[in-house]
Design a protein around this motif. Sequence first.
Motif: not given
Length: 368
Positions: A76-92
């Motif tokens: 996901a790309v998450l916008r928090r105010q003027d900053r973008l955060h790339e979040i990845e979560t997974w399981s194998q």
Amino acid sequence: MPNLAVESLSLSHFRSHHVVQIECDLRPVAIYGANGAGKTNILEALSLLSPGRGVRRSSAEDMTRRPEALGWKISAVLRRQDRLHEIETWSQNGAARQLRIDGKTATQVMLGRVARVLWLIPAMDRIWIEGAEGRRRFLDRMSLSFDPNHGEQVLLYEKAMRERNRLLKERVADAHWYRAIEGQMAATGVKIRKAREEALAYIQAAQDQAETAFPTAHLTLTNSENIDFSDNSDDLTQFLADYRSRDLAAGRSLVGPHRDDLFGVFAAKDVPAKDSSTGEQKALLISLILANGRALKQQTGLPPILLLDEVAAHLDAARRAALYDEICALGAQAWMSGTGPELFEQLGERAQHLLVTEVEGKSKVDLK
């Protein structure tokens, strides 16, 4: 417009979704489609952008798409105010889920500082009439929204309590074996109780200060022994020591924050929530989620992301419109699911609309 929003969401082999890419703007998102198409699976994926096991509290293995069972990944790309955060979560291969934020390995506590996510799902509708565990979990999610460290404190407390319960079941009577464990339970238990009390104070103030179409609930934190240990871990340490002989007889710990309960009263009628009608109970839950959102905005300056599964189906047209107005006034990106587009007519152009269908055993998502 909201200052906290998901701008893109990618799912790979997650539940019914083989490969899905959702691009969206900052408006609320109305998701509709037939039962079983995969709407709730999208909300579950979004809930994993916050600490914990998500809306269904499922294991990582249960979230993988069948029959492949290759594991899953959410980006996901998450916008928090003027900053973008790339979040990845997974399981194998069914292993515990892993997490990266902006390309770096991260903890769930760190995730809680980036994204505040609240949800309401149909499984929570019976919260007032079932056991205390569900109400504690609801209260802890509220507490976690204000204090990202709260979840870690709960885990540490539960780990220590399991060790103490093991000693109790084995009939170990030597106080020496208990002191360090009870000290850990007391240190974390006081923090847990304080976080819960502070969360309730924030929620109550947010309800009392707002004009809303949804009823107000008076909330009280109760516990089976009616003991107060909010300010001093030494008090809880002493309580645990004093109750040890009784706990030995029971084979488990009978005092502490794991015995807390949440008592709600329908304020307008002065009737306990458990004795209110089904519709009133649902309205109270919606009111609390909205109050939680308002309180978070007051405390942090940002509204949370809201996940509301099948919420519109239980409301008449007037109250649906009131809900949508409150969400938009809050400035929250709310992801809402329902079976048909007519449930979201009052939102109009204030929202973006996603149709979820099932094609050859795979969920498909189309922006409408």
